[in-house]
Design an enzyme around this catalytic site. Structure first.
Site, PDB file in Angstrom:
ATOM      1  N   CYS A 170       0.853  -1.185   0.000  1.00 32.54           N
ATOM      2  CA  CYS A 170       0.000   0.000   0.000  1.00 32.54           C
ATOM      3  C   CYS A 170       0.890   1.236   0.000  1.00 32.54           C
ATOM      4  O   CYS A 170       1.986   1.216   0.572  1.00 32.54           O
ATOM      5  CB  CYS A 170      -0.912  -0.003   1.229  1.00 32.54           C
ATOM      6  SG  CYS A 170      -2.129   1.324   1.256  1.00 32.54           S
ATOM      7  N   GLN A 178       1.079  16.264  -2.253  1.00 33.60           N
ATOM      8  CA  GLN A 178       1.029  15.662  -3.576  1.00 33.60           C
ATOM      9  C   GLN A 178       1.445  16.656  -4.656  1.00 33.60           C
ATOM     10  O   GLN A 178       1.526  17.855  -4.418  1.00 33.60           O
ATOM     11  CB  GLN A 178      -0.369  15.097  -3.839  1.00 33.60           C
ATOM     12  CG  GLN A 178      -0.660  13.864  -2.976  1.00 33.60           C
ATOM     13  CD  GLN A 178      -2.029  13.268  -3.215  1.00 33.60           C
ATOM     14  OE1 GLN A 178      -2.797  13.751  -4.033  1.00 33.60           O
ATOM     15  NE2 GLN A 178      -2.343  12.198  -2.482  1.00 33.60           N
ATOM     16  N   GLU A 204       1.739  -5.108  -5.045  1.00 33.24           N
ATOM     17  CA  GLU A 204       0.755  -6.151  -4.791  1.00 33.24           C
ATOM     18  C   GLU A 204      -0.440  -6.005  -5.727  1.00 33.24           C
ATOM     19  O   GLU A 204      -0.896  -4.910  -6.020  1.00 33.24           O
ATOM     20  CB  GLU A 204       0.315  -6.069  -3.323  1.00 33.24           C
ATOM     21  CG  GLU A 204      -0.553  -7.203  -2.844  1.00 33.24           C
ATOM     22  CD  GLU A 204      -0.818  -7.120  -1.355  1.00 33.24           C
ATOM     23  OE1 GLU A 204      -1.978  -6.897  -0.970  1.00 33.24           O
ATOM     24  OE2 GLU A 204       0.157  -7.252  -0.578  1.00 33.24           O
TER      25      GLU A 204
END
Length: 314
Positions: A170, A178, A204
């Site tokens: 994650c 950002q 993942e």
């Protein structure tokens, strides 16, 4: 690998589109809980709901300590906590420090409460995240921005300790940080750790839409830079995908995927097995040269200094 202005602008445009779609989607949803958080000097509106306890979830603003990530209901309670909080950095080992930033490796089994609070915080900005309390099997790599007052939380990524295939589970960056290259820095850092272990890795699966938007430009730049440094323009020799994987830490199947996306694979190569030892491609040298020139231009994005990684990871 440095971030180019062009690819960052492409990612920013995609992020803006996704945020617009999220706002349109939210009009038919139940109210976000909590509506906003206050962490450090920033008050940030939630993108998604997170399963904070009821008394916190229904507060207009949840106040969060930027060092230990404890959450409280009022600013007065936050001030009281700050006066007693013993932490000025994440509760883990500092494994990287450069250019006013640090990365701390935090073990979910040793700092369970901190990592659970981190997961609750990140769920406010990640639609698909489901991990909140089972943090023991994971390592968390927390990026901070440093000044005389401490190490201020910017973002993180996690990875499962015993995973063979995945080098990242994650990833999240606070919205106030950002569009500054921090997400790309965290991705690059995950691959740096992978290379230091003499392995290749991949995020993942399943990979979210936003995850693909972040990874695809990184994979593309890695392939372009490897090509510039290791191939000659007039060479007809074959090269192995495993050679690129070894140098970049990127899993061979992801390299094949991005080469296909770039239009470098011929039709007979498109379905090649990721374990294939070699693959023929048509290099777009104009694309390579354009990226190389872009990478030389100065920008304000945080650059990864590989030598700043602590000795036990080298």
């Amino acid at each position: 690998m440095e971030i180019t202005q062009k690819n960052q602008e492409e990612l920013d445009s995609a992020m803006t589109l996704i945020q617009k779609e999220m706002k349109q989607h939210k009009t038919s949803e139940i109210p976000l809980l909590p509506k906003a958080i206050r962490i450090g000097k920033y008050e940030i509106k939630s993108w998604y709901s997170s399963p904070f306890p009821t008394e916190y979830a229904h507060a207009p603003v949840v106040f969060i300590c930027e060092f230990c990530l404890k959450y409280v209901r009022t600013y007065e309670l936050l001030l009281q906590h700050i006066g007693k909080c013993p932490l000025y950095h994440p509760p883990g080992n500092e494994i990287y420090r450069s250019n006013g930033h640090s990365v701390f490796e935090v073990d979910g089994a040793l700092a369970k409460t901190y990592c659970q609070n981190l997961c609750l915080l990140s769920k406010l900005f990640i639609d698909h995240k489901t991990l909140y309390y089972d943090v023991e099997p994971f390592l968390f790599y927390v990026l901070t921005q440093n000044d005389e007052n401490g190490h201020h939380f910017v973002g993180y990524f996690s990875k499962e300790k015993n995973s063979v295939n995945w080098n990242l589970s994650c990833i999240a960056t606070l919205p106030c940080y950002q569009k500054s290259g921090y997400g790309r820095f965290l991705i690059a850092f995950s691959y740096l750790l992978t290379r230091r272990m003499g392995a290749t890795g991949s995020p993942e699966r399943p990979l979210s839409r936003m995850g693909l938007l972040a990874y695809a430009p990184y994979w593309r730049e890695a392939v372009l830079e490897w090509t510039k440094k290791n191939r000659k323009r007039d060479s007809n020799d074959k090269f192995t995908v495993n050679a690129i994987a070894s140098a970049t830490g990127i899993r061979p199947s992801d390299i094949i995927f991005i080469m296909d996306h770039m239009g470098w694979l011929s039709s007979e190569n498109r379905d090649s097995s990721p374990s294939s030892r070699s693959i023929e491609v048509t290099i777009n040298w104009h694309e390579v040269d354009e990226h190389w020139e872009q990478s030389k231009k100065p920008n304000a994005f945080l650059k990864l200094d590989e030598l700043a990684l602590q000795t036990f990871y080298r």
